[in-house]
Design a protein around this motif. Structure first.
Motif, PDB file in Angstrom:
ATOM      1  N   VAL A  27       1.136  -1.047  -0.299  1.00 54.80           N
ATOM      2  CA  VAL A  27       0.169  -0.126  -0.248  1.00 54.80           C
ATOM      3  C   VAL A  27       0.455   1.213  -0.356  1.00 54.80           C
ATOM      4  CG1 VAL A  27      -1.451   1.132   0.931  1.00 54.80           C
ATOM      5  CG2 VAL A  27      -1.773  -1.230   0.800  1.00 54.80           C
ATOM      6  N   SER A  28       1.611   1.175   0.802  1.00 56.35           N
ATOM      7  CA  SER A  28       2.854   2.065   1.075  1.00 56.35           C
ATOM      8  C   SER A  28       3.569   2.607   0.014  1.00 56.35           C
ATOM      9  CB  SER A  28       3.736   2.516   2.619  1.00 56.35           C
ATOM     10  OG  SER A  28       3.934   1.800   2.642  1.00 56.35           O
ATOM     11  N   GLY A  29       4.189   1.092  -0.612  1.00 55.63           N
ATOM     12  CA  GLY A  29       5.398   0.861  -1.795  1.00 55.63           C
ATOM     13  C   GLY A  29       6.596   0.674  -0.468  1.00 55.63           C
ATOM     14  N   GLY A  32      10.198  -2.292   6.175  1.00 56.98           N
ATOM     15  CA  GLY A  32      10.250  -1.818   6.662  1.00 56.98           C
ATOM     16  C   GLY A  32      10.519  -3.129   7.727  1.00 56.98           C
ATOM     17  N   VAL A  33      10.267  -3.153   9.092  1.00 50.28           N
ATOM     18  CA  VAL A  33      10.566  -4.390  10.461  1.00 50.28           C
ATOM     19  C   VAL A  33       9.482  -4.225  10.762  1.00 50.28           C
ATOM     20  CG1 VAL A  33      12.117  -5.146  11.720  1.00 50.28           C
ATOM     21  CG2 VAL A  33      13.019  -3.495  10.407  1.00 50.28           C
ATOM     22  N   VAL A  34       9.201  -5.063  10.652  1.00 50.96           N
ATOM     23  CA  VAL A  34       7.893  -5.533  11.406  1.00 50.96           C
ATOM     24  C   VAL A  34       7.712  -5.597  13.132  1.00 50.96           C
ATOM     25  CG1 VAL A  34       5.896  -6.864  12.171  1.00 50.96           C
ATOM     26  CG2 VAL A  34       6.667  -7.077   9.999  1.00 50.96           C
ATOM     27  N   GLN A  35       7.798  -4.461  13.949  1.00 48.81           N
ATOM     28  CA  GLN A  35       8.061  -4.189  15.061  1.00 48.81           C
ATOM     29  C   GLN A  35       7.016  -5.219  16.112  1.00 48.81           C
ATOM     30  OE1 GLN A  35      10.572  -2.359  16.344  1.00 48.81           O
ATOM     31  NE2 GLN A  35      10.791  -2.591  14.075  1.00 48.81           N
ATOM     32  N   ALA A  36       5.299  -5.333  15.633  1.00 50.79           N
ATOM     33  CA  ALA A  36       4.371  -5.966  16.270  1.00 50.79           C
ATOM     34  C   ALA A  36       2.846  -6.274  15.766  1.00 50.79           C
ATOM     35  CB  ALA A  36       3.925  -5.632  17.107  1.00 50.79           C
ATOM     36  N   VAL A  37       2.384  -7.177  15.405  1.00 52.24           N
ATOM     37  CA  VAL A  37       1.216  -7.499  14.729  1.00 52.24           C
ATOM     38  C   VAL A  37       0.402  -8.028  16.246  1.00 52.24           C
ATOM     39  CG1 VAL A  37       0.619  -8.947  13.444  1.00 52.24           C
ATOM     40  CG2 VAL A  37       2.260  -8.710  12.824  1.00 52.24           C
ATOM     41  N   ARG A  53      -5.989  -7.945  11.510  1.00 47.76           N
ATOM     42  CA  ARG A  53      -4.843  -7.737  11.617  1.00 47.76           C
ATOM     43  C   ARG A  53      -4.003  -6.544  11.406  1.00 47.76           C
ATOM     44  NH1 ARG A  53      -3.480 -10.676  15.942  1.00 47.76           N
ATOM     45  NH2 ARG A  53      -1.254 -11.162  15.227  1.00 47.76           N
ATOM     46  N   VAL A  54      -3.643  -6.238  12.237  1.00 50.38           N
ATOM     47  CA  VAL A  54      -2.955  -4.497  12.285  1.00 50.38           C
ATOM     48  C   VAL A  54      -1.448  -5.001  12.235  1.00 50.38           C
ATOM     49  CG1 VAL A  54      -2.445  -2.366  12.280  1.00 50.38           C
ATOM     50  CG2 VAL A  54      -4.487  -3.229  12.478  1.00 50.38           C
ATOM     51  N   ALA A  55      -0.552  -4.434  12.210  1.00 47.64           N
ATOM     52  CA  ALA A  55       0.815  -4.153  11.667  1.00 47.64           C
ATOM     53  C   ALA A  55       1.795  -2.609  11.698  1.00 47.64           C
ATOM     54  CB  ALA A  55       1.880  -5.367  10.475  1.00 47.64           C
ATOM     55  N   PHE A  56       2.328  -3.263  12.750  1.00 43.19           N
ATOM     56  CA  PHE A  56       3.451  -2.151  13.164  1.00 43.19           C
ATOM     57  C   PHE A  56       4.737  -1.957  12.433  1.00 43.19           C
ATOM     58  CE2 PHE A  56      -0.396  -2.334  16.343  1.00 43.19           C
ATOM     59  CZ  PHE A  56      -0.099  -0.556  16.419  1.00 43.19           C
ATOM     60  N   LEU A  57       5.276  -1.490  11.431  1.00 39.20           N
ATOM     61  CA  LEU A  57       6.647  -1.592  10.767  1.00 39.20           C
ATOM     62  C   LEU A  57       7.164  -0.276  10.272  1.00 39.20           C
ATOM     63  CD1 LEU A  57       4.104  -2.376   8.453  1.00 39.20           C
ATOM     64  CD2 LEU A  57       6.318  -3.598   7.885  1.00 39.20           C
ATOM     65  N   ARG A  58       8.401  -0.144  11.371  1.00 38.11           N
ATOM     66  CA  ARG A  58       9.839   1.096  11.030  1.00 38.11           C
ATOM     67  C   ARG A  58      10.853   0.760  10.441  1.00 38.11           C
ATOM     68  NH1 ARG A  58      10.055   3.991  15.006  1.00 38.11           N
ATOM     69  NH2 ARG A  58       8.591   2.610  16.839  1.00 38.11           N
ATOM     70  N   PRO A  59      10.770   2.051   9.501  1.00 42.00           N
ATOM     71  CA  PRO A  59      12.386   1.743   8.721  1.00 42.00           C
ATOM     72  C   PRO A  59      13.135   1.078   9.033  1.00 42.00           C
ATOM     73  CG  PRO A  59      11.607   3.930   8.188  1.00 42.00           C
ATOM     74  CD  PRO A  59      10.915   3.158   9.494  1.00 42.00           C
ATOM     75  N   GLU A  60      14.670   0.545   8.241  1.00 39.80           N
ATOM     76  CA  GLU A  60      14.960  -0.387   8.673  1.00 39.80           C
ATOM     77  C   GLU A  60      16.379   0.469   9.351  1.00 39.80           C
ATOM     78  OE1 GLU A  60      16.848  -4.077   5.968  1.00 39.80           O
ATOM     79  OE2 GLU A  60      15.300  -2.708   4.515  1.00 39.80           O
ATOM     80  N   GLU A  65       7.643   5.156  12.459  1.00 34.90           N
ATOM     81  CA  GLU A  65       6.706   4.335  12.438  1.00 34.90           C
ATOM     82  C   GLU A  65       4.977   4.449  11.615  1.00 34.90           C
ATOM     83  OE1 GLU A  65       4.842   2.161  16.239  1.00 34.90           O
ATOM     84  OE2 GLU A  65       6.831   1.051  15.098  1.00 34.90           O
ATOM     85  N   TRP A  66       5.195   3.079  10.843  1.00 32.58           N
ATOM     86  CA  TRP A  66       3.261   3.397  11.146  1.00 32.58           C
ATOM     87  C   TRP A  66       2.769   2.127  10.248  1.00 32.58           C
ATOM     88  CZ3 TRP A  66       7.873   1.935   7.224  1.00 32.58           C
ATOM     89  CH2 TRP A  66       7.663   0.764   6.455  1.00 32.58           C
ATOM     90  N   THR A  67       1.369   1.772  10.278  1.00 30.18           N
ATOM     91  CA  THR A  67       0.879   0.606  10.361  1.00 30.18           C
ATOM     92  C   THR A  67       0.259   0.082   8.977  1.00 30.18           C
ATOM     93  OG1 THR A  67      -1.051   1.977  10.821  1.00 30.18           O
ATOM     94  CG2 THR A  67      -0.253   1.564  12.842  1.00 30.18           C
ATOM     95  N   ALA A  68       0.175  -1.145   8.644  1.00 29.78           N
ATOM     96  CA  ALA A  68      -0.252  -1.818   7.267  1.00 29.78           C
ATOM     97  C   ALA A  68      -1.147  -2.913   7.296  1.00 29.78           C
ATOM     98  CB  ALA A  68       0.909  -2.408   7.300  1.00 29.78           C
ATOM     99  N   GLU A  69      -1.473  -2.864   6.481  1.00 28.99           N
ATOM    100  CA  GLU A  69      -2.848  -4.380   7.004  1.00 28.99           C
ATOM    101  C   GLU A  69      -1.789  -5.126   6.758  1.00 28.99           C
ATOM    102  OE1 GLU A  69      -6.706  -5.125   4.334  1.00 28.99           O
ATOM    103  OE2 GLU A  69      -6.445  -2.641   4.807  1.00 28.99           O
TER     104      GLU A  69
END
Length: 89
Positions: A27-29, A32-37, A53-60, A65-69
């Motif tokens: 979605v964002s293109g 990132g590293v998955v921090q939590a789901v 389910r929502v994933a929290f990602l952070r750039p490597e 941080e951003w959220t994604a499905e």
């Protein structure tokens, strides 16, 4: 609080990155590293996700941080999302 009821989504047919692994968010293109789901029922903010389910990602290399499905995430292909990967010697 306005809570929307979500129907359980079918599990994806592809391997999904887990916390600590690098993921591509289509979605964002970005990668990132998955921090939590988390399940949407656990969240206390308006997540605006259509899946359960929502994933929290952070750039490597750090950053915002951003959220994604979570079900939409996948392992990145070479050059996807601008991720720079060190090559093995």
């Amino acid at each position: 609080m306005n809570r929307q009821l979500h129907q359980p989504q079918a599990q994806p047919n592809h391997p999904v990155p887990a916390p600590g692994q690098v993921a591509y968010d289509p979605v964002s293109g970005r990668t990132g590293v998955v921090q939590a789901v988390h399940g949407v029922a656990e969240l206390l903010f308006d997540h605006r996700m259509s899946s359960d389910r929502v994933a929290f990602l952070r750039p490597e290399r750090g950053g915002v941080e951003w959220t994604a499905e979570a079900g939409a995430l996948r392992f990145p292909a070479d050059g996807e999302g601008g991720a720079q990967r060190p090559h093995a010697p």
